[in-house]
Design a protein around this motif. Structure first.
Motif, PDB file in Angstrom:
ATOM      1  N   GLN A 141       0.824  -1.209   0.000  1.00 41.87           N
ATOM      2  CA  GLN A 141       0.000   0.000   0.000  1.00 41.87           C
ATOM      3  C   GLN A 141       0.860   1.261   0.000  1.00 41.87           C
ATOM      4  O   GLN A 141       0.584   2.206  -0.753  1.00 41.87           O
ATOM      5  CB  GLN A 141      -0.906   0.001   1.227  1.00 41.87           C
ATOM      6  CG  GLN A 141      -2.011  -1.033   1.194  1.00 41.87           C
ATOM      7  CD  GLN A 141      -2.936  -0.912   2.392  1.00 41.87           C
ATOM      8  OE1 GLN A 141      -3.544   0.117   2.612  1.00 41.87           O
ATOM      9  NE2 GLN A 141      -3.046  -1.975   3.162  1.00 41.87           N
ATOM     10  N   LEU A 142       1.893   1.291   0.835  1.00 39.03           N
ATOM     11  CA  LEU A 142       2.759   2.470   0.913  1.00 39.03           C
ATOM     12  C   LEU A 142       3.496   2.695  -0.397  1.00 39.03           C
ATOM     13  O   LEU A 142       3.654   3.836  -0.849  1.00 39.03           O
ATOM     14  CB  LEU A 142       3.758   2.311   2.060  1.00 39.03           C
ATOM     15  CG  LEU A 142       3.172   2.332   3.473  1.00 39.03           C
ATOM     16  CD1 LEU A 142       4.236   1.990   4.503  1.00 39.03           C
ATOM     17  CD2 LEU A 142       2.555   3.688   3.782  1.00 39.03           C
TER      18      LEU A 142
ATOM     19  N   LYS B  70       0.935   3.886  -2.997  1.00 39.61           N
ATOM     20  CA  LYS B  70       0.477   5.236  -2.645  1.00 39.61           C
ATOM     21  C   LYS B  70       1.519   6.281  -3.024  1.00 39.61           C
ATOM     22  O   LYS B  70       1.185   7.328  -3.588  1.00 39.61           O
ATOM     23  CB  LYS B  70       0.182   5.313  -1.150  1.00 39.61           C
ATOM     24  CG  LYS B  70      -0.392   6.650  -0.704  1.00 39.61           C
ATOM     25  CD  LYS B  70      -0.758   6.627   0.766  1.00 39.61           C
ATOM     26  CE  LYS B  70      -1.352   7.961   1.203  1.00 39.61           C
ATOM     27  NZ  LYS B  70      -1.726   7.939   2.645  1.00 39.61           N
ATOM     28  N   ASP B  71       2.800   5.998  -2.737  1.00 37.78           N
ATOM     29  CA  ASP B  71       3.848   6.958  -3.076  1.00 37.78           C
ATOM     30  C   ASP B  71       3.988   7.121  -4.582  1.00 37.78           C
ATOM     31  O   ASP B  71       4.217   8.224  -5.085  1.00 37.78           O
ATOM     32  CB  ASP B  71       5.183   6.510  -2.476  1.00 37.78           C
ATOM     33  CG  ASP B  71       5.300   6.894  -1.008  1.00 37.78           C
ATOM     34  OD1 ASP B  71       4.327   7.454  -0.471  1.00 37.78           O
ATOM     35  OD2 ASP B  71       6.342   6.617  -0.397  1.00 37.78           O
TER      36      ASP B  71
ATOM     37  N   LEU C  40       1.586   6.597  -6.880  1.00 38.54           N
ATOM     38  CA  LEU C  40       0.416   7.280  -7.432  1.00 38.54           C
ATOM     39  C   LEU C  40       0.373   8.748  -7.027  1.00 38.54           C
ATOM     40  O   LEU C  40      -0.137   9.593  -7.760  1.00 38.54           O
ATOM     41  CB  LEU C  40      -0.861   6.585  -6.972  1.00 38.54           C
ATOM     42  CG  LEU C  40      -1.088   5.161  -7.496  1.00 38.54           C
ATOM     43  CD1 LEU C  40      -2.415   4.634  -6.990  1.00 38.54           C
ATOM     44  CD2 LEU C  40      -1.050   5.112  -9.008  1.00 38.54           C
ATOM     45  N   SER C  41       0.920   9.053  -5.850  1.00 38.34           N
ATOM     46  CA  SER C  41       0.896  10.431  -5.376  1.00 38.34           C
ATOM     47  C   SER C  41       1.718  11.359  -6.259  1.00 38.34           C
ATOM     48  O   SER C  41       1.506  12.575  -6.264  1.00 38.34           O
ATOM     49  CB  SER C  41       1.417  10.501  -3.935  1.00 38.34           C
ATOM     50  OG  SER C  41       0.558   9.796  -3.071  1.00 38.34           O
TER      51      SER C  41
ATOM     52  N   VAL D 105      -0.693  13.064  -8.640  1.00 30.98           N
ATOM     53  CA  VAL D 105      -1.948  13.510  -8.052  1.00 30.98           C
ATOM     54  C   VAL D 105      -2.434  14.820  -8.664  1.00 30.98           C
ATOM     55  O   VAL D 105      -3.587  15.210  -8.482  1.00 30.98           O
ATOM     56  CB  VAL D 105      -1.774  13.656  -6.521  1.00 30.98           C
ATOM     57  CG1 VAL D 105      -0.977  14.887  -6.171  1.00 30.98           C
ATOM     58  CG2 VAL D 105      -3.119  13.628  -5.817  1.00 30.98           C
TER      59      VAL D 105
ATOM     60  N   SER E  12      -6.357  11.252  -7.538  1.00 32.13           N
ATOM     61  CA  SER E  12      -6.761  11.062  -6.146  1.00 32.13           C
ATOM     62  C   SER E  12      -7.859  10.014  -6.021  1.00 32.13           C
ATOM     63  O   SER E  12      -7.866   9.213  -5.084  1.00 32.13           O
ATOM     64  CB  SER E  12      -7.232  12.386  -5.549  1.00 32.13           C
ATOM     65  OG  SER E  12      -8.331  12.908  -6.276  1.00 32.13           O
TER      66      SER E  12
ATOM     67  N   LEU F 272      -6.265   6.680  -6.559  1.00 28.41           N
ATOM     68  CA  LEU F 272      -5.456   6.355  -5.394  1.00 28.41           C
ATOM     69  C   LEU F 272      -6.327   5.791  -4.289  1.00 28.41           C
ATOM     70  O   LEU F 272      -5.994   4.791  -3.653  1.00 28.41           O
ATOM     71  CB  LEU F 272      -4.721   7.608  -4.914  1.00 28.41           C
ATOM     72  CG  LEU F 272      -3.909   7.492  -3.623  1.00 28.41           C
ATOM     73  CD1 LEU F 272      -2.811   6.464  -3.780  1.00 28.41           C
ATOM     74  CD2 LEU F 272      -3.328   8.846  -3.246  1.00 28.41           C
ATOM     75  N   SER F 273      -7.462   6.429  -4.050  1.00 28.13           N
ATOM     76  CA  SER F 273      -8.369   5.967  -3.005  1.00 28.13           C
ATOM     77  C   SER F 273      -8.891   4.568  -3.304  1.00 28.13           C
ATOM     78  O   SER F 273      -8.948   3.713  -2.417  1.00 28.13           O
ATOM     79  CB  SER F 273      -9.535   6.949  -2.872  1.00 28.13           C
ATOM     80  OG  SER F 273     -10.476   6.492  -1.940  1.00 28.13           O
TER      81      SER F 273
ATOM     82  N   THR G  99      -5.851   1.893  -3.009  1.00 26.75           N
ATOM     83  CA  THR G  99      -5.421   1.649  -1.636  1.00 26.75           C
ATOM     84  C   THR G  99      -6.502   0.921  -0.841  1.00 26.75           C
ATOM     85  O   THR G  99      -6.199   0.083   0.010  1.00 26.75           O
ATOM     86  CB  THR G  99      -5.063   2.967  -0.930  1.00 26.75           C
ATOM     87  OG1 THR G  99      -6.153   3.892  -1.048  1.00 26.75           O
ATOM     88  CG2 THR G  99      -3.821   3.587  -1.539  1.00 26.75           C
ATOM     89  N   SER G 100      -7.765   1.223  -1.140  1.00 20.81           N
ATOM     90  CA  SER G 100      -8.856   0.523  -0.471  1.00 20.81           C
ATOM     91  C   SER G 100      -8.866  -0.957  -0.856  1.00 20.81           C
ATOM     92  O   SER G 100      -9.056  -1.835  -0.009  1.00 20.81           O
ATOM     93  CB  SER G 100     -10.198   1.169  -0.833  1.00 20.81           C
ATOM     94  OG  SER G 100     -11.278   0.437  -0.293  1.00 20.81           O
TER      95      SER G 100
END
Length: 399
Positions: free
Chosen positions: A47-48, A51-52, A54-55, A58, A255, A258-259, A262-263
């Protein structure tokens, strides 16, 4: 306090006298703690990492043609085939000072030397490429028959700057166009802007339309924002301008992706940990069995304790101490092994341990240890209750 408690000392003596049996019971706890902790750390590191990655995108809005577009003929529908020049102009006018990147995309075969591969082909204006892609080796394309190759494709097929690639389906009767590699792109991992450049070949938009058609029709248009805080305002302006009469383009941003991602990864992590937790159920049965055997073997000892006035609660505490000792031994060993095994699993599955030492990752080790101890104590509740409720006379008569 436990220290100096005679009933705790009796529990320690019981564990010591039945060391092998106690050790085997604790191994189940060790396995359960390792399974839960390692899977939790693996899922968190995934996940981390995602997330990094995809961020980094953003600040990008993705525009794609709506799946089905209404025809002007009443009752008829036609499948949407891309964003046309008129719609692109509307996007540019409503995007303000932000960068607008129209993208052609297809998937086809290509050949380097005698090796065939398959991947995405992106057609981009060469001036748009530096806005979101980085060339790690070589230089950007300037049009003509030049191409950029994604990091994964280059690594898998040993492609170097200066190599030539034949694009299109391998067919003896058709002469396939050739491009020369001008540069190798820097790896960008999972990208939320919809451009999977690692597994792709980038060519100029003119070269793309000359060989694949679709002049002035784009598969996707990305809007790269100068200020990410204006994302909602920009999306609303594009929607009002482009979709003023009907749903022409579909608007999404990094965003939201990303949500969603990660979910999904969080759900997968929970599921994997639940599977690992099955080993703790097996361990609980093993601990329960050990505790029941301990009660059966110490019936006369229990009878003596009860007959000299020992309270039932103290007898219960003696057996719960024994379960607690087994749990602590298994949890401590499991925690140490979880750190070692978890590190190895994360490194093998993800290829990086950059996120392993973060609190969000390491927290699963104490979580797993606590669960292991609780499982042991719960497994010892019934045997402890049964021991404390024995009739002293019957217990003393037992052989």
């Amino acid at each position: 306090m436990i220290k100096g408690d005679i009933f705790f000392d009796l529990s320690v003596r019981s564990v010591r006298l039945n060391f092998l049996r106690s050790l085997l019971a604790s191994i189940g706890i060790v396995i359960g703690v390792v399974a839960i902790s390692s899977m939790g750390m693996l899922g968190t590191n995934m996940q981390l990492s995602v997330k990094d990655q995809l961020s980094a995108n953003v600040n990008t809005i993705m525009l794609t043609s709506d799946v089905v577009r209404m025809s002007t003929t009443p009752g008829a529908v036609t499948a949407a085939n891309g964003i046309d020049a008129s719609e692109l102009n509307d996007i540019r006018s409503s995007a303000g000072q932000n960068d607008v990147v129209p993208i052609h995309r297809t998937s086809t075969q290509f050949t380097v030397g005698n090796t065939n591969g398959r991947g995405s082909i992106y057609g981009l204006n060469p001036s748009d490429i530096p806005k979101f892609l980085t060339v790690a080796n070589g230089s950007n394309i300037h049009g003509g028959d030049q191409a950029l190759v994604g990091a994964t494709v280059a690594s898998n097929l040993n492609i170097a700057v200066g190599d030539t690639l034949k694009i299109g389906q391998n067919c003896a009767t058709v002469t396939r166009p050739v491009v020369r590699v001008a540069g190798i792109l820097q790896a960008r991992g999972i990208a939320a802007d919809g451009v999977n450049a690692d597994n792709a070949i980038i060519v100029s938009d003119n070269w793309y339309t000359n060989h694949f058609g679709d002049l002035d029709v784009y598969d996707q248009v990305n809007v790269i924002l100068q200020d990410v805080d204006t994302i909602n305002q920009t999306e609303a302006a594009i929607d009002k301008k482009v979709n003023r009469n009907s749903e022409v383009v579909r608007i999404s941003d990094a965003s939201s992706r990303l949500s969603t991602i990660t979910s999904t990864l969080g759900t997968i992590t929970t599921f994997i940990m639940a599977i690992g937790g099955i080993s703790l159920v097996v361990a609980a049965v093993s601990i329960f069995n050990v505790m029941m055997m301990s009660v059966k073997e110490r019936v006369q000892e229990i009878g003596i304790l009860l007959s000299i006035g020992t309270e039932k609660g103290e007898v219960r505490r003696m057996f719960l101490y024994e379960a607690l000792i087994l749990g602590i031994i298994g949890a401590v060993v499991g925690g140490i092994m979880s750190f070692i095994i978890g590190y190895s699993v994360v490194n093998a599955m993800i290829g990086s341990t950059a996120y392993f030492f973060r609190p969000e990752s390491l927290i699963y080790i104490p979580y797993g240890m606590i669960i292991g101890v609780v499982v042991c104590v719960v497994s010892g509740l019934y045997p402890a209750w049964m021991a404390s409720n024995m009739d002293p006379i019957d217990a003393l008569r037992a052989e």
